[in-house]
Write a protein that holds these residues in place. Structure first.
Motif, PDB file in Angstrom:
ATOM      1  N   THR A 156       3.270  23.505  46.831  1.00 25.19           N
ATOM      2  CA  THR A 156       3.034  24.940  46.974  1.00 25.19           C
ATOM      3  C   THR A 156       4.370  25.661  46.855  1.00 25.19           C
ATOM      4  O   THR A 156       5.369  25.239  47.441  1.00 25.19           O
ATOM      5  N   TYR A 157       4.377  26.754  46.085  1.00 24.48           N
ATOM      6  CA  TYR A 157       5.590  27.541  45.877  1.00 24.48           C
ATOM      7  C   TYR A 157       5.280  29.008  46.153  1.00 24.48           C
ATOM      8  O   TYR A 157       4.137  29.450  46.051  1.00 24.48           O
ATOM      9  N   TYR A 158       6.351  29.748  46.489  1.00 27.44           N
ATOM     10  CA  TYR A 158       6.200  31.168  46.790  1.00 27.44           C
ATOM     11  C   TYR A 158       7.219  31.967  45.992  1.00 27.44           C
ATOM     12  O   TYR A 158       8.394  31.602  45.915  1.00 27.44           O
TER      13      TYR A 158
ATOM     14  N   GLY B   9      13.326  25.810  50.230  1.00 27.84           N
ATOM     15  CA  GLY B   9      13.461  25.171  48.927  1.00 27.84           C
ATOM     16  C   GLY B   9      12.306  25.395  47.972  1.00 27.84           C
ATOM     17  O   GLY B   9      12.374  25.006  46.806  1.00 27.84           O
ATOM     18  N   ASN B  10      11.223  26.018  48.424  1.00 30.72           N
ATOM     19  CA  ASN B  10      10.082  26.259  47.536  1.00 30.72           C
ATOM     20  C   ASN B  10       9.795  27.748  47.380  1.00 30.72           C
ATOM     21  O   ASN B  10       8.687  28.151  47.067  1.00 30.72           O
ATOM     22  N   ILE B  11      10.829  28.561  47.607  1.00 33.23           N
ATOM     23  CA  ILE B  11      10.698  30.015  47.525  1.00 33.23           C
ATOM     24  C   ILE B  11      11.665  30.551  46.483  1.00 33.23           C
ATOM     25  O   ILE B  11      12.838  30.171  46.458  1.00 33.23           O
ATOM     26  N   LYS B  12      11.177  31.418  45.626  1.00 29.08           N
ATOM     27  CA  LYS B  12      12.004  32.062  44.606  1.00 29.08           C
ATOM     28  C   LYS B  12      11.985  33.562  44.834  1.00 29.08           C
ATOM     29  O   LYS B  12      10.911  34.179  44.883  1.00 29.08           O
ATOM     30  N   LEU B  13      13.174  34.162  44.980  1.00 22.28           N
ATOM     31  CA  LEU B  13      13.299  35.604  45.184  1.00 22.28           C
ATOM     32  C   LEU B  13      13.766  36.259  43.886  1.00 22.28           C
ATOM     33  O   LEU B  13      14.759  35.840  43.290  1.00 22.28           O
TER      34      LEU B  13
END
Length: 500
Positions: free
Chosen positions: A454-456, A476-480
């Protein structure tokens, strides 16, 4: 893609028309057309899309340095169109000054052309084909017969282009059309995405590029009307809020060209622009019967003005949760802010009206901003810049919650949840945590049962705070992604996966 004035003409190799000075976008479309051109043998491309979308400009750019006949049919009788077409054939044959009379019929003209080209590669463009076919009801059958018995054995590349979407889909591509099965490719042009549009707005800041695209949309000719010497607000005023403005009546004029019962369609689009997105609500707002409303909505969908959206994971064939949304930002803006105020604008209060609406534009742009973020994700997906290749995407909602964007791979084992925030002030850490909590409400078992990753993604108009960046780095699974990150070259920022 800039719009120019085009006339019927014949082009030959190594001759470049003078009017082509600037060209934007349409990379994929040109690649397809060039591949077709390089093949040996007969090709028939059916190319269509709404007016002002850039069909003629695309074709004219494509035929540069190619041997071509460009015939633009007129909204006139058959005699005039055939005479114009005959003159172009004579010019192609080197007989423009021969004084020969026009061909007596289209069949003779096509057969003469077939004999002249033999094995030469020729592009024959019939632009605005619906005009020619409307003036001569037998033209489609004539063309079909000539293709089957003569042109199919030549090296001709025919392009039939038209702005009347219903005609092109039903009367040219439809199964009951004489031309059915003859086309080798079809192409329905849509407006630019925000990246291609930004190439036409180079003098503006990234924020103004987003704002202009949100209000004017991706129609190339509309974008070309933006004055780079003026501010965002002044451009809106001169285009929309002055009776002489180019976009002041543009949606109305286009609807009149395509549809009857313009008043009903105006009411429907206006109702949606003001928030009535469900069928029952639209029917109540417009006072039209439900069955008739469905018919009108389907017509507007066919014109690419509206689209029907379903929550991510829902089966469109079975779901009753579909809502209607406006597909074109120009229409979205015009029907929300101009349509109901035309009397006031004509009385000279347009500038004051715009000033009144400016404070709420941030809220309005929030809707188009979600579409822009979706376009960004599609581009990144094509560039292999995401943690996985998604095959399904959309917005998800239920009565008590919604998520702006959801993406999953074909196996439904990997998923991205994304939120888009167009705000001057954003409590970004709290918003990110809320997105993570909302994702837990996504209870589509077929997607969650075997989910492995799961990514955000969080999109923001403003830069992110250090606390938000810290949270993203920890998990580590979040992109801003902030405003400056939305703009990149066609090759992407780098060749590495974001999560490699």
């Amino acid at each position: 893609m800039l719009k120019h004035d085009y006339t019927n003409r014949v082009s030959t190799n190594n001759i470049e028309p003078k009017e082509y000075n600037v060209f934007f976008g349409r990379v994929r479309e040109l690649e397809i057309m060039e591949k077709m051109y390089k093949k040996h043998g007969f090709e028939l491309l059916v190319l269509y899309g709404r007016r002002r979308i850039g069909k003629t400009t695309l074709i004219s750019h494509f035929i540069q340095n190619k041997q071509a006949i460009f015939f633009s049919a007129q909204e006139a009788n058959d005699v005039i169109n055939l005479k114009m077409f005959s003159q172009l054939i004579y010019k192609f044959s080197g007989l423009e000054k021969s004084g020969l009379p026009a061909f007596t019929d289209w069949n003779s003209a096509f057969l003469y052309l077939a004999d002249k080209i033999r094995n030469k590669r020729l592009v024959l463009v019939i632009d605005e084909f619906p005009y020619a076919a409307g003036a001569n009801k037998g033209l489609k059958s004539i063309l079909q017969n000539v293709i089957d018995h003569k042109l199919r054995n030549t090296n001709i590349f025919i392009i039939l282009s038209g702005s009347h979407i219903g005609f092109m889909e039903n009367e040219v591509l439809g199964s009951k059309s004489p031309l059915f099965g003859r086309r080798t490719a079809q192409m329905k042009l849509s407006g630019f995405d925000y990246i291609d549009a930004a190439d036409m707005l180079s003098k503006f800041s990234n924020e103004d590029k987003i704002k202009l695209y949100s209000c004017i949309g991706g129609t190339p000719y509309y974008l070309s009307r933006i004055d780079k010497r003026l501010s965002f607000e002044k451009n809106l005023e001169t285009l929309f809020f002055e009776p002489s403005g180019y976009l002041y009546e543009e949606p109305l004029m286009l609807l009149k060209q395509e549809l009857r019962e313009g008043a009903v369609y105006n009411s429907i689009i206006s109702a949606i622009a003001l928030g009535a997105t469900k069928l029952n609500d639209i029917s109540l707002k417009t006072g039209e019967e439900r069955s008739k409303t469905i018919k009108y909505l389907d017509t507007l969908i066919g014109l690419n003005i509206l689209y029907k959206e379903f929550p991510f994971g829902e089966n469109p064939e079975k779901s009753r949760k579909g809502i209607y949304r406006i597909n074109d930002n120009c229409y979205r803006f015009w029907y929300r802010y101009v349509f109901m105020n035309k009397t006031s604008i004509e009385q000279g209060t347009g500038a004051a009206l715009l000033k009144f609406y400016l404070p709420e534009l941030n809220s309005y742009i929030g809707g188009p901003f979600e579409d822009i973020c979706m376009q960004y994700m599609i581009r990144m997906n094509n560039l292999l810049e995401l943690p996985f290749i998604f095959s399904q995407s959309g917005r998800w909602w239920r009565p008590d919650s919604e998520i702006d964007m959801v993406f999953s791979d074909a196996s439904r084992k990997k998923i991205i949840f994304a939120e888009c925030k167009w705000r001057n002030e954003l409590k970004d850490t709290a918003a990110l945590k809320k997105l993570i909590e909302k994702s837990k409400l996504f209870n589509n078992v077929s997607y969650l049962a075997a989910r492995e990753n799961t990514y955000y993604y969080m999109f923001s108009k403003t830069p992110f705070s250090k606390s938000c960046e810290s949270l993203a780095n920890q998990t580590g699974n979040i992109k801003l992604i902030c405003l400056k990150d939305l703009f990149f070259t066609s090759q992407g920022k780098n060749n590495q996966n974001l999560y490699s």
